[in-house]
Design a protein around this motif. Structure first.
Motif, short mmCIF file in Angstrom:
data_model
loop_
_atom_site.label_atom_id
_atom_site.label_comp_id
_atom_site.label_asym_id
_atom_site.label_seq_id
_atom_site.Cartn_x
_atom_site.Cartn_y
_atom_site.Cartn_z
N GLU B 118 0.92 -1.13 -0.61
CA GLU B 118 -0.17 -0.08 0.09
C GLU B 118 0.28 1.47 -0.13
O GLU B 118 1.97 1.28 0.56
CB GLU B 118 -0.78 -0.49 0.92
CG GLU B 118 -2.20 -0.76 0.66
CD GLU B 118 -2.21 -1.22 2.02
OE1 GLU B 118 -3.34 -0.65 2.71
OE2 GLU B 118 -2.22 -2.92 2.10
N ASP B 154 1.08 0.33 -10.09
CA ASP B 154 -0.26 0.57 -9.63
C ASP B 154 -1.05 0.51 -11.22
O ASP B 154 -2.31 1.96 -11.11
CB ASP B 154 -0.93 1.26 -8.33
CG ASP B 154 -2.18 0.75 -8.01
OD1 ASP B 154 -3.05 0.22 -8.63
OD2 ASP B 154 -3.26 2.07 -7.92
N LYS B 156 -3.69 -0.96 -11.87
CA LYS B 156 -4.91 -0.93 -11.99
C LYS B 156 -5.49 -0.15 -10.98
O LYS B 156 -6.88 0.14 -11.02
CB LYS B 156 -5.23 -2.06 -11.37
CG LYS B 156 -5.28 -3.83 -12.46
CD LYS B 156 -5.30 -4.35 -11.08
CE LYS B 156 -4.64 -5.71 -11.91
NZ LYS B 156 -4.65 -7.30 -10.12
N GLY B 157 -4.18 1.24 -10.82
CA GLY B 157 -5.14 2.23 -10.00
C GLY B 157 -6.28 2.75 -8.95
O GLY B 157 -6.88 3.55 -8.83
N ASP B 158 -5.46 1.11 -7.83
CA ASP B 158 -6.30 1.16 -7.11
C ASP B 158 -6.20 2.06 -5.85
O ASP B 158 -6.49 1.31 -4.91
CB ASP B 158 -7.56 -0.57 -6.90
CG ASP B 158 -5.94 -1.10 -7.18
OD1 ASP B 158 -4.82 -0.88 -7.32
OD2 ASP B 158 -6.62 -3.14 -7.29
N GLY B 159 -4.94 1.82 -6.06
CA GLY B 159 -3.82 2.51 -5.26
C GLY B 159 -3.65 1.79 -3.77
O GLY B 159 -2.88 2.31 -2.92
N LYS B 160 -3.01 0.47 -4.57
CA LYS B 160 -2.25 -0.41 -4.07
C LYS B 160 -2.18 -1.40 -5.03
O LYS B 160 -2.04 -1.72 -6.03
CB LYS B 160 -3.35 -1.21 -3.07
CG LYS B 160 -4.40 -2.03 -3.21
CD LYS B 160 -5.41 -2.60 -2.24
CE LYS B 160 -6.81 -2.99 -2.43
NZ LYS B 160 -7.52 -3.70 -2.12
N ASP B 162 -0.64 -4.79 -6.50
CA ASP B 162 -0.92 -6.50 -5.86
C ASP B 162 -0.19 -7.26 -6.26
O ASP B 162 1.06 -6.60 -7.31
CB ASP B 162 -2.04 -7.16 -6.33
CG ASP B 162 -3.06 -6.66 -8.31
OD1 ASP B 162 -1.79 -6.70 -8.52
OD2 ASP B 162 -3.48 -6.57 -8.20
#
Lengths: 25, 205
Positions: B118, B154, B156-160, B162
């Motif tokens: 994160e 990031d 996917k741009g979801d703030g974390k 993976d």
């Protein structure tokens, strides 16, 4: 303009991640 | 003497599970004995001993040395036993598949073990690195470095970040896992002749 470092590149230079230190006398 | 060490495992077993040869595992045992007796001579590597060897300082906190210790301490009992030491070090062997190294690095950086790296964790690590290196950067600059890296990693741009994003990111910046390989683990017996000498003495005993 200053070069913006890749944060992961920066942290990968940590002494704490340099396992070769375990082998030093 | 080796059998008296708690958690001692047969070098042949460890060699069969890792890229190391039996004599290399024996050489690693010499190193293990040295590390595990530096503060408390009990045949186990304590956190302070690990940190002392890694950063030459047992008192100064180091986030990264702590994380490496936590991953080496597979049983999570606060100490590293010989088997854990050899299996964990094997990640750093040049012949170990890159995918294992990428996975290990991800676990290191996933500070709170949520399965994601994160933004807060990355910032915490950047601040720890700066502190360790006695570098001072303004909070603005730190935020910019973290932001830029996140935009880059990031996807996917979801703030974390993976594991999938991490793999793609490392593929683009292979130098990120350079420290996951210790070239001389490929031939410990050549790189550390003194350990081998000692282990040969033990063999003949």
């Amino acid at each position: 303009r200053p070069v913006i470092m890749n944060a992961f590149e920066l942290i990968s230079t940590s002494q704490g991640l340099n396992l070769s230190n375990l082998f030093e006398k | 003497r080796a059998r008296q060490i708690p958690g001692y495992e047969d070098p042949a077993t460890l060699a069969s599970e890792t890229p190391f040869t039996v004599s290399e595992v024996e050489a690693l045992f010499e190193l293990f004995k040295k590390l595990s007796s530096s503060i408390i001579d009990d045949g186990l590597i304590h956190r302070e001993e690990f940190q002392l060897a890694l950063i030459r300082n047992r008192n100064k906190k180091n986030l990264f040395a702590d994380r490496v210790f936590d991953l080496f301490d597979v049983k999570r009992n606060g100490v590293i036993a010989f088997g854990e030491f050899v299996r964990s070090l094997s990640i750093f062997h040049p012949n170990t598949p890159e995918v294992d190294k990428i996975d290990f690095a991800f676990k290191l950086y996933d500070l709170r073990q949520t399965g994601f790296i994160e933004r807060e964790e990355l910032k915490e690590m950047v601040l720890a690195l700066l502190n360790e290196s006695d570098l001072v950067l303004s909070d603005d600059v730190v935020e910019t470095i973290v932001d830029k890296t996140f935009v880059d990693a990031d996807s996917k741009g979801d703030g974390k970040i993976d594991t999938e994003e991490w793999k793609e990111f490392v593929a683009r910046y292979p130098s990120l896992i350079k420290n996951m390989t210790l070239p001389y683990l490929k031939d410990i017996t050549l790189a550390f002749p003194s350990f081998v000498m000692n282990s040969e003495v033990e063999d003949s005993e």
